[in-house]
Design an enzyme around this catalytic site. Structure first.
Site, PDB file in Angstrom:
ATOM      1  N   LYS A  61      37.810  46.347  48.214  1.00  0.00           N
ATOM      2  CA  LYS A  61      36.516  46.254  47.528  1.00  0.00           C
ATOM      3  C   LYS A  61      35.416  46.902  48.363  1.00  0.00           C
ATOM      4  O   LYS A  61      35.424  46.781  49.578  1.00  0.00           O
ATOM      5  CB  LYS A  61      36.125  44.782  47.358  1.00  0.00           C
ATOM      6  CG  LYS A  61      36.805  44.056  46.241  1.00  0.00           C
ATOM      7  CD  LYS A  61      36.202  42.659  46.093  1.00  0.00           C
ATOM      8  CE  LYS A  61      36.938  41.859  45.036  1.00  0.00           C
ATOM      9  NZ  LYS A  61      36.908  42.460  43.696  1.00  0.00           N
TER      10      LYS A  61
ATOM     11  N   ARG B  54      45.202  37.498  38.437  1.00  0.00           N
ATOM     12  CA  ARG B  54      46.132  37.364  37.319  1.00  0.00           C
ATOM     13  C   ARG B  54      47.576  37.285  37.818  1.00  0.00           C
ATOM     14  O   ARG B  54      48.439  36.709  37.158  1.00  0.00           O
ATOM     15  CB  ARG B  54      45.920  38.525  36.332  1.00  0.00           C
ATOM     16  CG  ARG B  54      46.264  39.885  36.884  1.00  0.00           C
ATOM     17  CD  ARG B  54      45.731  41.029  36.022  1.00  0.00           C
ATOM     18  NE  ARG B  54      44.271  41.149  36.119  1.00  0.00           N
ATOM     19  CZ  ARG B  54      43.550  42.050  35.458  1.00  0.00           C
ATOM     20  NH1 ARG B  54      44.130  42.899  34.637  1.00  0.00           N
ATOM     21  NH2 ARG B  54      42.232  42.099  35.602  1.00  0.00           N
TER      22      ARG B  54
END
Ligand code: BES
Ligand code: MN
Ligand code: ZN
Length: 460
Positions: free
Chosen positions: A240, A314
């Site tokens: 990120k 997820r």
């Protein structure tokens, strides 16, 4: 009972009178002449959030005036009285008249009293409220206490809130209510077939784990809660950028809110067989980190190609949901801080929820509104399901396009839920970027209160 509340009947409490711009002209004249004069001299106009303390002749505080949105305003913040603990001097107060919603006002008062005090002296002042008479104090206390738990867990930085510490917090909660606690740690995740949880968490020296506790009468309906417990999300090797990484200590916000929800359910002794599953990991960068285009066979047997290691939430939820699904729960609920796309669509205050159970969707919307814990339904849009296709595996964790990112994440998770009678997924933010009434800046309890009320209506 929550420490913001005072229920000793011997306490004399300072009255707080609520007024709106429209009602002030009627309320003003009912005050003693001196008080009215003081309010006028101070230019008090009952604007929303405007607060004025009126002095007694001896200099003590005799009375408080507080402004609310007009009855007819486009938007009334029913948590507006949550500003009071931050505005009032120390003391015990009571509502002299009824704000728009007395129960939510008292709840907001407790929620607005929260300060994160772990690392420096708590600057919260001792401002307390005698709760309004017909309000169930035990119920709003349990909500405010649960919210404080979620906020504390989220606000605690990752150096003190790794997978192990998160598991310890869950174990403490489980023990308090006599739940059966278990935890699968490190390489045992591989041995017991949780490949995705292990893959995401293995690059951290702080071992990944699956927290699992069970509470309640086995004969009651099975409700299973699953929470994303990414204690810090660097993004893995698809790292990120710094601005995106900055608040990623909150990436266990789903887990924190699942624990908050579980604490309310157990405290209220709802008639459910509750199971809580939290995959707790740190998405770290190291030589043994999982990589883009790696392929793993998930617990469910679905092969997953890694399009982006930053779509890690997820992945860990997939294995946990697969486990949850194996015992065919009556209701399966997962919460997680899963996508930036949810924030692009709806902003930080309004998490999207997903379900194909129409009755459940209706009930979620009703309770979200009633509890001022807003949630907004988005669709599990079948035509986008093919966006998850991989050329080499059964499924890819990160579709190449950026459209509808929260929906495609929900569709990814849906692949792992089959036998549960009903499934609800909420893509929460878990964070208040700038303070609002009853919602101090920082970690936030989202979706847990609304879902608790739904459960207590169904199973109370
Ligand atoms: N934890 C983030 C989601 C997130 C980001 C929540 C910012 C709140 C604020 C999640 O793990 C993530 O990085 N998701 C990616 C998915 C993408 C790579 C498909 C995202 O949203 O960019
Ligand atoms: Mn991520
Ligand atoms: Zn994440």
């Amino acid at each position: 009972m929550h420490p913001a509340f005072e229920t000793d009947p011997a306490t004399t409490a300072i009255p707080i009178t609520f007024a709106t711009k429209a009602t002030w002209s009627d309320i003003g004249p009912t005050l003693p002449a001196q008080a009215r004069q003081f309010a006028q001299a101070n230019g008090f106009a009952a604007k929303p959030g405007e607060c004025l303390t009126l002095p007694a002749t001896d200099g003590a505080i005799a009375h408080v005036l507080f402004g609310l949105e007009d009855e007819t305003a486009k938007w009334r913040d029913l948590f507006r009285p949550g500003q009071l603990p931050g505005l009032l001097p120390p003391g015990v107060y009571r509502f002299a008249n009824t704000p728009h919603d007395a129960r939510l006002a008292a709840l907001a008062f407790a929620l607005g009293s929260y300060r994160f005090g772990r690392y420096r002296k708590n600057d919260a002042r001792n401002v307390r409220l005698v709760p309004p008479e017909d309000v169930d104090v035990a119920e709003i206390s349990r909500m405010a206490e649960a919210a404080a738990l979620a906020r504390d867990l989220i606000n605690t930085p990752a150096n003190d809130m790794g997978p192990e510490e998160l598991a310890a917090a869950a174990e403490q909660l489980a023990n308090r209510h006599g739940a059966n606690f278990a935890c699968i740690v490190g390489d045992d995740l591989v041995r017991q077939n949780f490949p995705l949880i292990h893959a995401v968490g293995m690059a951290s020296p702080r071992a990944p784990r699956l927290i699992d506790f069970v509470w309640g009468d086995p004969a009651h309906p099975k409700v299973t809660l699953v929470g994303k417990g990414v204690c810090f999300d660097t993004g893995g090797l698809d790292l990120k950028p710094s601005a995106g990484m900055l608040i990623m200590k909150k990436d266990m916000g789903g887990a924190a809110n699942v624990l908050a929800l579980a604490s309310m359910v157990m405290d209220a002794k709802l008639k459910v067989r509750l199971r809580v599953l939290i995959p707790a990991v740190e998405n770290a960068v190291a030589g043994n980190a999982f990589r883009p285009l790696d392929i793993f066979t998930s617990r469910k047997g679905i092969t997953v190609e890694i399009g982006n290691t930053d779509a890690e939430g997820r992945l860990v939820l997939a294995d946990a949901l697969a486990l949850a699904d194996e015992e065919k729960p009556d209701l399966l609920i997962d919460l997680g801080t899963l996508t930036g796309a949810a924030r692009v669509a709806l902003g930080p205050d309004l998490p999207p929820f997903y379900t194909n159970d129409e009755a459940l969707a209706h009930d979620v919307a009703v309770h979200a509104k009633a509890e001022n814990d807003p949630l907004w339904r988005l669709p599990l849009w079948p035509p986008y399901d093919s966006w998850l296709d991989s050329k080499v595996a059964n499924i890819n964790n990160a579709p190449s396009g950026t459209f509808a990112g929260s929906i495609t994440c929900a569709l990814f998770l849906q692949r792992f839920v089959e036998a549960a009678k009903s499934w609800l997924h909420v893509d929460i933010y878990g964070w208040t970027p700038s303070a609002k009434p009853g919602r101090p800046e920082g970690g936030e309890c989202q979706a847990a209160r609304a879902i608790y009320k739904l459960l207590s209506q169904r199973y109370g």
